[in-house]
Enzyme design. Structure first.
Site, PDB file in Angstrom:
ATOM      1  N   TYR A 174       3.255  19.307 -32.889  1.00 35.84           N
ATOM      2  CA  TYR A 174       2.040  18.556 -32.554  1.00 35.84           C
ATOM      3  C   TYR A 174       1.299  18.104 -33.811  1.00 35.84           C
ATOM      4  O   TYR A 174       0.900  16.940 -33.927  1.00 35.84           O
ATOM      5  CB  TYR A 174       1.130  19.418 -31.679  1.00 35.84           C
ATOM      6  CG  TYR A 174      -0.111  18.696 -31.210  1.00 35.84           C
ATOM      7  CD1 TYR A 174      -0.034  17.683 -30.260  1.00 35.84           C
ATOM      8  CD2 TYR A 174      -1.370  19.030 -31.709  1.00 35.84           C
ATOM      9  CE1 TYR A 174      -1.172  17.020 -29.821  1.00 35.84           C
ATOM     10  CE2 TYR A 174      -2.501  18.374 -31.286  1.00 35.84           C
ATOM     11  CZ  TYR A 174      -2.402  17.370 -30.339  1.00 35.84           C
ATOM     12  OH  TYR A 174      -3.527  16.712 -29.915  1.00 35.84           O
ATOM     13  N   LYS A 230       0.421  14.284 -35.110  1.00 40.60           N
ATOM     14  CA  LYS A 230      -0.961  13.839 -35.296  1.00 40.60           C
ATOM     15  C   LYS A 230      -1.274  13.545 -36.764  1.00 40.60           C
ATOM     16  O   LYS A 230      -2.056  12.647 -37.069  1.00 40.60           O
ATOM     17  CB  LYS A 230      -1.921  14.887 -34.726  1.00 40.60           C
ATOM     18  CG  LYS A 230      -1.848  15.010 -33.206  1.00 40.60           C
ATOM     19  CD  LYS A 230      -2.075  13.671 -32.514  1.00 40.60           C
ATOM     20  CE  LYS A 230      -2.093  13.793 -31.001  1.00 40.60           C
ATOM     21  NZ  LYS A 230      -2.327  12.492 -30.324  1.00 40.60           N
TER      22      LYS A 230
END
Length: 277
Positions: free
Chosen positions: A145, A149
């Protein structure tokens, strides 16, 4: 003049909050959703709903074309679609990592590429991409993740500079913990493989924390939407990154202070690596 927003992942969470805030201010929304819905909100005359899986380039291009034709122009792209993943790096398969990157990073790439010709032609436009505090700081158990990002933040930082000459603004929007569905099973996935050696370590402890602390986060997504819209209405030049949330701002500032202190601890020696004049 009322703005036209294209919001991906508009069906729930931040996307829905942003869409509701837009129409409450008299703006119009092209609402990108993956599946048909009976929700009356998406039948409003100021909301034009388009089927959009951000990983499908053809579907993205068709949705952008239809939505822009319906309202006649486009002012703001808000890349919001995405999901989370929690697990140790060693547990995360290539397939799982690529699936996350296809949505959370390449989804942003696909939609942004589709709207750029429109914005360049009209010499104005705003691109906002929802990243995360996890796009500014690394967290154990969030390698996939955070990688996605961080990539979104990096892309927006570059576009912030690259597109300025066309009158286009770009920024990464980095929220902290907000009370959406992000941590429940509808948005958070875990690697199928489990490596027992990580039991009791931060990578697995964070999974339990996420499961035990969903729908009780301190942040209100509707107040986040209000903050972002108020920010845009000031007319000030957008920064490359916009942080949302008290804890997010405080923790990122603390992390930056630690980074500066770390750099200063070896800066003198590092500065001696140039060729001698």
């Amino acid at each position: 003049m009322n703005k036209v927003w294209l919001i991906t992942g508009a069906g729930r969470g931040f996307g829905r909050a942003f869409a509701e805030e837009a129409v409450s201010r008299g703006d119009f929304v092209i609402a990108g959703i993956r599946r048909p819905t009976d929700d009356e909100f998406f039948r409003r005359p100021d909301v034009y709903t388009v089927k959009m899986d951000v990983t499908n380039k053809e579907e993205v291009e068709a949705a952008v074309e239809k939505g822009t034709a319906y309202f006649g122009h486009l002012d703001v792209l808000l890349n919001n679609a995405g999901f989370g993943m929690s697990g140790a790096f060693e547990e995360t398969s290539d397939e799982e990592l690529r699936r996350l990157m296809e949505t959370d990073y390449y989804g942003v790439v696909n939609v942004t590429r589709a709207v750029l010709p429109i914005f360049r032609k009209q010499q104005k436009g705003t691109i906002l991409s929802i990243a995360s505090q996890g796009g500014l700081m690394g967290y154990a158990g969030s390698s996939a993740y955070c990688s996605a990002k961080f990539a979104v933040v990096g892309l927006m930082q570059v576009l912030h500079q690259e597109l300025a000459s066309f009158g286009i603004e770009a920024a990464a929007v980095c929220p902290g913990a907000f009370r959406t569905d992000f941590r429940d099973s509808s948005s958070m996935v875990y690697p199928k493989a489990k490596v027992a050696a990580y039991d009791g370590t931060a990578s697995h402890q964070v999974q339990k924390f996420l499961q035990d602390n969903t729908h009780n986060q301190a942040g209100d997504p509707h107040l986040a939407a209000k903050f972002l819209f108020d920010f845009l209405e000031t007319g000030k030049k957008l920064p490359g990154r916009i942080l949302i949330g008290k804890d997010c701002c405080e923790q990122v500032k603390d992390d930056l202070k630690e980074q500066i202190a770390s750099i200063e601890s070896y800066e003198e020696a590092s500065a001696k690596t140039n060729f001698a004049e």
